[in-house]
Design a protein around this motif. Structure first.
Motif, mmCIF file in Angstrom:
data_model
loop_
_atom_site.group_PDB
_atom_site.id
_atom_site.type_symbol
_atom_site.label_atom_id
_atom_site.label_comp_id
_atom_site.label_asym_id
_atom_site.label_seq_id
_atom_site.Cartn_x
_atom_site.Cartn_y
_atom_site.Cartn_z
ATOM 1 N N UNK A 82 -0.196 2.841 13.167
ATOM 2 C CA UNK A 82 0.127 1.549 12.552
ATOM 3 C C UNK A 82 -1.138 0.889 12.022
ATOM 4 N N UNK A 83 -2.237 0.997 12.754
ATOM 5 C CA UNK A 83 -3.514 0.440 12.302
ATOM 6 C C UNK A 83 -3.940 1.091 10.981
ATOM 7 N N UNK A 84 -3.729 2.390 10.862
ATOM 8 C CA UNK A 84 -4.064 3.088 9.621
ATOM 9 C C UNK A 84 -3.219 2.564 8.454
ATOM 10 N N UNK A 85 -1.953 2.262 8.715
ATOM 11 C CA UNK A 85 -1.094 1.690 7.676
ATOM 12 C C UNK A 85 -1.602 0.319 7.231
ATOM 13 N N UNK A 86 -2.104 -0.477 8.167
ATOM 14 C CA UNK A 86 -2.672 -1.789 7.829
ATOM 15 C C UNK A 86 -3.879 -1.613 6.919
ATOM 16 N N UNK A 87 -4.757 -0.695 7.271
ATOM 17 C CA UNK A 87 -5.945 -0.435 6.448
ATOM 18 C C UNK A 87 -5.524 0.021 5.054
ATOM 19 N N UNK A 88 -4.562 0.917 4.980
ATOM 20 C CA UNK A 88 -4.068 1.386 3.678
ATOM 21 C C UNK A 88 -3.520 0.225 2.858
ATOM 22 N N UNK A 89 -2.723 -0.639 3.494
ATOM 23 C CA UNK A 89 -2.133 -1.777 2.796
ATOM 24 C C UNK A 89 -3.212 -2.707 2.249
ATOM 25 N N UNK A 90 -4.182 -3.061 3.085
ATOM 26 C CA UNK A 90 -5.232 -3.995 2.662
ATOM 27 C C UNK A 90 -6.063 -3.421 1.511
ATOM 28 N N UNK A 91 -6.428 -2.152 1.619
ATOM 29 C CA UNK A 91 -7.190 -1.524 0.536
ATOM 30 C C UNK A 91 -6.361 -1.415 -0.734
ATOM 31 N N UNK A 92 -5.095 -1.042 -0.594
ATOM 32 C CA UNK A 92 -4.218 -0.913 -1.758
ATOM 33 C C UNK A 92 -4.064 -2.238 -2.486
ATOM 34 N N UNK A 93 -3.936 -3.337 -1.716
ATOM 35 C CA UNK A 93 -3.804 -4.655 -2.329
ATOM 36 C C UNK A 93 -5.038 -4.997 -3.175
ATOM 37 N N UNK A 94 -6.223 -4.692 -2.676
ATOM 38 C CA UNK A 94 -7.443 -4.958 -3.439
ATOM 39 C C UNK A 94 -7.472 -4.097 -4.698
ATOM 40 N N UNK A 95 -7.154 -2.815 -4.581
ATOM 41 C CA UNK A 95 -7.210 -1.931 -5.739
ATOM 42 C C UNK A 95 -6.139 -2.266 -6.774
#
Length: 189
Positions: free
Chosen positions: A101-114
């Motif tokens: 789940x933590x990895x999904x959070x990191x993916x979401x946050x990075x995706x939002x910036x990109x």
């Protein structure tokens, strides 16, 4: 104001933090740059004020928002909330059962910036900023070579720069940032 460090170590805290509406709410609060009421945030996000109020209570529990002040507005006691400058540590290396789940959070946050960067470029804003001689957003990716001392200095420089710019100042506009770096080391190194 000093940046608060918040460690996400329990399923309860992760569930509070990972909620997409709460992530949107935190993002909106950072962009508004001033204390806001639940009604203002609800209007900006297109959701109900009661939903925002619910999410604010959860974010307050985690320490990511706090009540700034109250005012009487047209006979109603309005509560103004502000985002707390915080470094949220997901503790990815804890080896707990929350890693996926933590990895999904990191993916979401990075995706939002990109996604924001992609929209910034495709809207023509980057070209306009370049024409006007203003700083413009971009993505730098690749490999650099650092000694252990260089890596520590780089990390310290980034941390100090972020800490010095984590609150609004006159003339400053919000910039979206995502910084990721890691060493490629062999098992024997």
């Amino acid at each position: 104001m000093a940046t608060r460090e918040i460690d996400i170590t329990t399923r309860k805290h992760l569930d509070i933090y990972v909620n997409p509406q709460r992530q949107r709410l935190l993002h909106e609060m950072q962009l508004i740059v001033r204390p806001a009421t639940c009604e203002e945030l609800a209007d900006a996000m297109g959701i109900s004020a009661s939903s925002v109020t619910h999410h604010m209570k959860k974010l307050e529990e985690l320490g990511l928002v706090e009540l700034d002040h109250t005012e009487v507005v047209r006979g109603i006691n309005a509560r103004y909330w502000r985002a707390v400058p915080a470094q949220v540590n997901l503790r990815m290396d804890d080896g707990d059962d929350l890693r996926e789940v933590k990895e999904l959070v990191v993916d979401y946050l990075n995706q939002r910036v990109f996604e924001g960067l992609r929209a910034y470029v495709s809207s023509g804003a980057a070209a306009r900023d370049k024409e006007l001689g203003r700083a413009r957003g971009e993505l730098r990716a690749g490999v650099i070579y650092l000694t252990e001392d260089d890596a520590r200095a780089f990390r310290q420089m980034v941390d100090e720069f972020i800490d010095a710019h984590d609150a609004p100042t006159e003339g400053a506009v919000p910039w979206e940032v995502s910084i990721g770096c890691y060493p490629h080391r062999s098992e024997s190194a």
